[in-house]
Design an enzyme around this catalytic site. Structure first.
Site, short mmCIF file in Angstrom:
data_model
loop_
_atom_site.label_atom_id
_atom_site.label_comp_id
_atom_site.label_asym_id
_atom_site.label_seq_id
_atom_site.Cartn_x
_atom_site.Cartn_y
_atom_site.Cartn_z
N LYS A 46 -8.60 -4.50 11.73
CA LYS A 46 -7.78 -4.18 12.55
C LYS A 46 -7.95 -4.52 13.85
O LYS A 46 -6.86 -4.67 14.30
CB LYS A 46 -7.55 -2.83 12.69
CG LYS A 46 -8.16 -1.82 11.07
CD LYS A 46 -6.45 -1.99 11.14
CE LYS A 46 -6.67 -1.90 9.49
NZ LYS A 46 -5.10 -1.63 8.86
N GLY A 89 1.08 -1.10 0.42
CA GLY A 89 0.14 -0.33 -0.10
C GLY A 89 0.67 1.22 0.00
O GLY A 89 0.44 2.07 0.84
N ALA A 90 1.88 1.08 -0.73
CA ALA A 90 3.29 2.76 -1.06
C ALA A 90 2.63 3.19 -1.79
O ALA A 90 3.78 4.74 -2.12
CB ALA A 90 4.51 1.77 -0.90
N ASN A 144 1.01 -2.98 5.44
CA ASN A 144 0.41 -1.80 5.33
C ASN A 144 -1.08 -1.32 4.59
O ASN A 144 -1.95 -0.33 5.04
CB ASN A 144 1.09 0.04 5.17
CG ASN A 144 1.04 0.84 4.88
OD1 ASN A 144 0.70 1.83 6.51
ND2 ASN A 144 0.68 1.55 4.07
N SER A 159 -4.68 -0.17 13.57
CA SER A 159 -5.67 0.81 13.60
C SER A 159 -6.04 1.27 15.78
O SER A 159 -5.89 0.58 16.13
CB SER A 159 -6.55 1.47 12.86
OG SER A 159 -7.24 2.48 13.00
N ASP A 219 -2.55 -6.97 -5.34
CA ASP A 219 -3.29 -7.42 -4.42
C ASP A 219 -3.27 -7.27 -3.27
O ASP A 219 -2.68 -9.47 -3.35
CB ASP A 219 -4.40 -7.53 -5.75
CG ASP A 219 -6.02 -7.43 -5.17
OD1 ASP A 219 -5.50 -8.04 -3.58
OD2 ASP A 219 -6.81 -7.69 -4.99
N TYR A 226 -14.87 -3.13 9.77
CA TYR A 226 -12.89 -1.88 9.50
C TYR A 226 -11.75 -2.26 10.80
O TYR A 226 -11.43 -2.80 11.16
CB TYR A 226 -13.28 -0.28 8.81
CG TYR A 226 -11.30 0.23 8.96
CD1 TYR A 226 -10.54 -0.03 8.57
CD2 TYR A 226 -11.31 0.65 10.48
CE1 TYR A 226 -9.45 0.55 8.41
CE2 TYR A 226 -10.14 1.12 10.34
CZ TYR A 226 -9.06 1.28 9.54
OH TYR A 226 -8.12 1.91 9.76
P1 NAP Z 1 -4.82 5.35 2.11
O1 NAP Z 1 -4.16 6.72 0.94
O2 NAP Z 1 -5.96 5.00 1.15
O3 NAP Z 1 -3.10 4.56 1.14
C1 NAP Z 1 -3.27 3.06 1.07
C2 NAP Z 1 -2.82 2.13 -0.50
O4 NAP Z 1 -2.89 0.92 -0.11
C3 NAP Z 1 -3.71 2.97 -1.72
O5 NAP Z 1 -2.52 3.27 -2.52
C4 NAP Z 1 -4.05 1.81 -2.53
O6 NAP Z 1 -4.27 1.53 -3.26
C5 NAP Z 1 -3.88 0.97 -1.14
N1 NAP Z 1 -4.26 -0.32 -1.46
C6 NAP Z 1 -5.48 -0.60 -1.43
N2 NAP Z 1 -6.29 -2.77 -1.06
C7 NAP Z 1 -5.21 -2.84 -1.41
C8 NAP Z 1 -5.03 -3.92 -1.76
N3 NAP Z 1 -5.56 -4.88 -2.61
N4 NAP Z 1 -3.35 -4.21 -2.02
C9 NAP Z 1 -2.37 -3.60 -2.49
N5 NAP Z 1 -2.06 -2.35 -1.97
C10 NAP Z 1 -3.87 -1.61 -1.72
O7 NAP Z 1 -4.73 4.83 2.65
P2 NAP Z 1 -4.10 5.25 4.27
O8 NAP Z 1 -4.50 6.06 4.80
O9 NAP Z 1 -2.80 5.22 4.15
O10 NAP Z 1 -3.90 4.33 5.23
C11 NAP Z 1 -3.00 3.20 5.32
C12 NAP Z 1 -3.27 2.25 6.39
O11 NAP Z 1 -3.50 2.60 7.45
C13 NAP Z 1 -4.56 1.44 5.99
O12 NAP Z 1 -3.93 -0.39 6.55
C14 NAP Z 1 -5.05 1.71 7.11
O13 NAP Z 1 -5.90 1.28 7.66
C15 NAP Z 1 -4.08 2.65 8.09
N6 NAP Z 1 -4.35 3.67 8.87
C16 NAP Z 1 -4.81 4.75 8.76
C17 NAP Z 1 -5.22 6.02 8.57
C18 NAP Z 1 -5.34 7.19 8.52
O14 NAP Z 1 -5.80 8.18 9.17
N7 NAP Z 1 -5.13 8.16 7.86
C19 NAP Z 1 -5.62 5.87 10.85
C20 NAP Z 1 -4.98 4.70 10.90
C21 NAP Z 1 -5.09 3.15 10.31
P3 NAP Z 1 -5.37 1.92 -4.31
O15 NAP Z 1 -5.85 3.91 -3.86
O16 NAP Z 1 -5.23 2.10 -5.86
O17 NAP Z 1 -6.89 1.64 -3.48
#
Ligand code: NAP
Length: 257
Positions: A161, A14-15, A91, A143, A64, A157
């Site tokens: 988590k 997810g980078a 991630n 999370s 994926d 979700y």
């Molecule tokens: P984000 O900006 O949506 O980035 C997530 C990335 O993962 C995107 O590039 C997405 O690609 C990719 N992805 C989605 N489904 C995937 C799959 N099946 N295989 C491989 N890659 C995939 O999210 P983020 O906010 O950075 O979150 C990253 C992690 O942190 C997640 O696990 C999230 O639950 C956790 N988190 C985030 C927050 C927050 O406040 N942001 C808080 C707590 C936990 P696409 O865009 O193409 O779908």
């Protein structure tokens, strides 16, 4: 001081954006060789370009994580580029919102499949190699939502988590004798592209509920990961590190007055 992850082969899922992109950039800036993995290859390549601009080493990969064959191929690609995988940052995650009454079985399954089964597939794909080399660091992005708090619309979700942590504790025991650690970072509200859709009112109210008064930055999560990946964290396994600006501390809104 020797850089904590200098020359360490690192896979970040997810980078292509958000927290994962920043983890990849921070680790590469510290000297790691990074496989930047994402569902979207163009996004992964864009992260690689940023790392290369900064003078770091990275390779893009499409995977994926909810597909076992993709997870295995991703680890295989890292092996062929770098010769080993020293660090895995699982991630990738999705956070669609749906109340329980409106949540379809397909939505439940999709969230579990990416967030929970994806962790299983990534860990399963890499752990044998880490066992063979008798070293490794596995880091999960969990999370606060689920393990510590709840939020309407995120029952699936939150379950995914929290489930990751149950998986992590048993995995930590299975690999402890192999010098492979597995730990999780629990971010609070972090300012990423993923939060763009929630709107300014949500963000304003969220900031008001955070004792430190502001949302976290992706770097705050990446720096916690960097510590858990370091030699200094060698005796820590099966643990969680909360990165939330104190968000989960107040007993009630009165505690913030
Ligand atoms: P984000 O900006 O949506 O980035 C997530 C990335 O993962 C995107 O590039 C997405 O690609 C990719 N992805 C989605 N489904 C995937 C799959 N099946 N295989 C491989 N890659 C995939 O999210 P983020 O906010 O950075 O979150 C990253 C992690 O942190 C997640 O696990 C999230 O639950 C956790 N988190 C985030 C927050 C927050 O406040 N942001 C808080 C707590 C936990 P696409 O865009 O193409 O779908």
């Amino acid at each position: 001081m020797v850089s904590r992850v200098q020359d360490r082969s690192t896979v970040v899922t997810g980078a292509g954006k958000g927290i994962g992109r920043t983890i990849a950039r921070v680790f590469a800036a510290e000297g790691a060789r990074v496989l930047v993995s994402d569902l979207d290859l163009a996004a992964a390549r864009a992260t690689v370009a940023l790392i290369e601009e900064d003078g770091g080493q990275a390779v893009a990969c499409q995977a994926d994580v909810s597909k076992r064959a993709d997870a295995e191929a991703m680890i295989g690609e890292a092996m062929s580029h770098f010769g080993s995988v020293d660090i895995l940052v699982a991630n990738a995650g999705i956070f669609p919102s749906a109340t329980i009454e409106n949540m379809s079985e397909a939505e439940w399954d999709r969230v579990m499949s990416v967030n929970l089964k994806g962790v299983f597939f990534c860990v399963k794909s890499v752990a044998w190699a880490m066992r063979r080399q008798q070293s490794g660091r596995i880091l999960l992005t969990s999370s606060i939502t689920g393990p510590m708090t709840g939020f309407p619309g995120w029952a699936h979700y939150g379950a995914s988590k929290a489930g990751m942590l149950g998986f992590m504790r048993s995995a930590a025991l299975e690999y402890a004798r192999d010098n492979v650690t597995i730990n999780a970072v629990l971010p609070g509200n972090i300012r990423t592209e993923g939060l763009k859709d929630v709107g300014p009112e949500y963000l304003r109210r969220m900031e008001a509920s955070i004792p430190m008064g502001y949302l976290g930055e992706p770097e705050d999560v990446a720096w916690a990961m960097l510590f858990l990946a370091s030699e200094e964290a060698r005796y820590i396994t099966g643990q969680t590190l909360v990165v939330d600006g104190g968000q989960t501390l107040p007993e009630s809104a009165l505690a913030l007055d």
